[in-house]
Scaffold this motif. Structure first.
Motif, PDB file in Angstrom:
ATOM      1  N   LYS A  44      -3.042  58.883  75.319  1.00  0.00           N
ATOM      2  CA  LYS A  44      -1.955  59.631  74.654  1.00  0.00           C
ATOM      3  C   LYS A  44      -0.673  58.910  75.042  1.00  0.00           C
ATOM      4  CE  LYS A  44       1.056  63.014  73.629  1.00  0.00           C
ATOM      5  NZ  LYS A  44       2.265  62.175  73.569  1.00  0.00           N
ATOM      6  N   LEU A  49       5.460  60.657  83.656  1.00  0.00           N
ATOM      7  CA  LEU A  49       6.228  61.124  84.815  1.00  0.00           C
ATOM      8  C   LEU A  49       5.972  62.609  84.999  1.00  0.00           C
ATOM      9  CD1 LEU A  49       9.911  60.320  85.707  1.00  0.00           C
ATOM     10  CD2 LEU A  49       9.050  62.647  85.875  1.00  0.00           C
ATOM     11  N   ARG A 105      -2.082  58.876  81.399  1.00  0.00           N
ATOM     12  CA  ARG A 105      -2.572  60.001  80.623  1.00  0.00           C
ATOM     13  C   ARG A 105      -4.065  59.912  80.303  1.00  0.00           C
ATOM     14  NH1 ARG A 105       0.916  63.561  78.036  1.00  0.00           N
ATOM     15  NH2 ARG A 105      -1.008  64.494  77.279  1.00  0.00           N
ATOM     16  N   ARG A 161      -1.038  70.833  63.237  1.00  0.00           N
ATOM     17  CA  ARG A 161      -1.535  71.430  61.986  1.00  0.00           C
ATOM     18  C   ARG A 161      -1.350  72.940  62.014  1.00  0.00           C
ATOM     19  NH1 ARG A 161      -4.289  68.661  57.525  1.00  0.00           N
ATOM     20  NH2 ARG A 161      -4.436  66.573  58.363  1.00  0.00           N
ATOM     21  N   GLU A 185       6.892  52.971  72.980  1.00  0.00           N
ATOM     22  CA  GLU A 185       6.580  52.713  74.380  1.00  0.00           C
ATOM     23  C   GLU A 185       5.563  51.593  74.495  1.00  0.00           C
ATOM     24  OE1 GLU A 185       5.908  56.280  77.167  1.00  0.00           O
ATOM     25  OE2 GLU A 185       3.906  55.589  76.666  1.00  0.00           O
ATOM     26  N   HIS A 259       5.332  57.471  68.777  1.00  0.00           N
ATOM     27  CA  HIS A 259       4.856  58.860  68.699  1.00  0.00           C
ATOM     28  C   HIS A 259       6.063  59.784  68.595  1.00  0.00           C
ATOM     29  CE1 HIS A 259       2.542  62.495  69.738  1.00  0.00           C
ATOM     30  NE2 HIS A 259       1.461  61.771  69.497  1.00  0.00           N
TER      31      HIS A 259
END
Ligand SMILES: Cc1cc2nc3c(=O)[nH]c(=O)nc-3n(C[C@H](O)[C@H](O)[C@H](O)COP(=O)(O)OP(=O)(O)OC[C@H]3O[C@@H](n4cnc5c(N)ncnc54)[C@H](O)[C@@H]3O)c2cc1C
Length: 389
Positions: A44, A49, A105, A161, A185, A259
């Motif tokens: 993800k 952090l 992540r 959604r 990123e 994202h």
């Protein structure tokens, strides 16, 4: 379409918000189904952090203290130092009593996912939810399955959604409108750069946003977010220019990804009847820095509390949740105020003044980010992490 079993609760998404909700409700004996479109371990896009308040919440949630989380590699890096910069250089360097922690992540979410699986919840991966019937309380997947439940929890991230379905009823805003930011990123191996080994945030490169460099055990996470620039190519160029000027290898930057980041587009009433939005789906990331992992866990706890209360004594779950979520909404409102002040100061382009103001307010602001103070006038605060025991 075939309607499978009825559940007490269906949770859409197995990120931090979904796994927290699933774990807690299943442990309370509810019949829980979690639908996740990816298969785990999955990545993800996130700088990873986490603050003191998040570490404490996680430790309570999984029953593992800080040293255990570190020895298992769930928390992989920490720093008590931090820096703030502008387009010229670092203008403030601070030291904190409590460190910022860093997680990957892929590892963090997989750890929580495994905890979810052992909690008694039914977890189906590779199941993309494509529709919700808000009246019949049913969820449809791309594979043609239909599931029904008493409660639905939308934990499906910034492009939710579930939030989208509710927005068609005009009870919440659409995701990805004003207030959300576009974030880019990439990760750069530490041996390919020689940069600060503490987290640094740079203002002034983008409007309503910032560039960050966060260190990890093996790589720097370099990123940019802006609530105003929605053109990914433009942001990419800004990030590459910064990287090149700061000595990062441009080759290592080929893996830049983008994202949506909630950045002030939170819902004040994040739900409707028996359908509750948690985490990014509710826009719950702090509008000053975009910290969202904590609020994903915390809003999930509050949604579970609302479900438990209305499960036992039928009432409008969304109303109960909206009342409980005021604690988060108030923080978001005041963080939005600090964001306006920060960017106003930055627009003055008076870095002498900036330096003075940050030197005065940074220690208290950092304590706020760690959860020891409230964004409401930076007063002392203690978050509670009731796990419904
Ligand atoms: C570039 C970037 C950097 C960030 N850095 C930080 C940081 O350093 N610290 C911090 O605290 N926060 C950070 N954030 C914010 C943080 O990543 C989010 O707030 C957090 O992941 C929210 O958790 P969540 O569980 O609500 O959603 P997510 O983590 O997005 O999880 C949602 C889950 O739902 C699944 N899903 C989505 N749609 C469907 C569907 N239709 N059907 C089934 N499943 C679905 C997804 O696959 C995913 O597993 C950052 C965000 C970005 C974009």
């Amino acid at each position: 379409m075939n309607c499978k079993k009825n559940y007490d609760v269906i949770i859409v998404g197995a990120g931090p918000a979904g796994t927290t909700s699933g774990m807690i409700l299943a442990k309370k004996g509810m019949n829980v189904l979690v639908l996740e479109r990816e298969t785990f371990p999955r990545d993800k896009l996130c700088a990873g952090l986490i603050t003191l308040k998040t570490q404490e919440l996680i430790s309570d949630l999984v029953g593992q203290d800080l040293s255990k989380l570190q020895s298992r590699g769930i928390i992989e890096y920490q720093s008590t130092a931090y820096g703030l910069g502008n387009t010229q250089d670092l203008f403030y360097q601070g030291k904190m009593e409590y460190p910022f922690y860093f997680v990957k992540r892929k590892i963090y979410d997989y750890f929580l996912f495994e905890k979810l699986k052992s909690s008694g919840a039914r977890v189906l991966t590779g199941q993309k939810v494509i529709g919700i019937d808000c009246v019949k309380s049913e969820v449809f997947t791309a594979d043609g399955h239909r599931f029904k439940a008493r409660f639905i929890v939308g934990a499906d991230g910034a492009m939710s959604r579930v939030r989208n379905a509710l927005s068609r009823l005009n009870v919440v805003q659409k995701p990805w409108l004003d207030g959300a930011a576009l974030a880019l990123e990439c990760f750069i191996p530490r041996d390919e750069a020689n940069f600060y080994d503490f987290p640094v945030i740079y203002f002034g490169y983008v409007p309503m946003g910032y560039i960050w460099s966060f260190p990890g055990r093996t790589a720097y996470c370099l990123g940019v977010c802006s609530g105003e620039i929605r053109d990914g190519r433009k942001l990419k160029k800004i990030l590459r220019d910064f990287a090149s000027k700061s000595g990062f290898s441009l080759e290592a930057m080929e893996n830049i990804r983008a994202h949506v980041l909630p950045y002030g587009d939170f819902e004040k009433k994040p739900g409707y009847r028996n359908i509750l939005l948690v985490g990014d789906a509710a826009g719950f990331a702090d509008p000053l820095l975009g910290e969202g992992i904590f609020y994903a866990h915390k809003s999930a706890l509050l949604a579970c509390q609302a479900i438990k209360l209305t499960f036992e004594c039928p009432a409008n779950a969304a109303r109960v949740y909206a009342r409980l979520a005021q604690e988060i909404v108030q923080e978001m409102d005041y963080a939005r105020f600090w964001k306006a002040v920060t960017f106003k100061l930055l627009s003055l382009n008076n870095y002498g003044l900036l330096k003075c103001v940050f030197a005065k307010f940074s220690p208290k602001l950092v304590e706020t980010i760690h959860g020891l103070r409230s964004f409401k006038w930076l007063r002392p605060k203690k978050w509670s992490f009731s796990l419904l025991t």
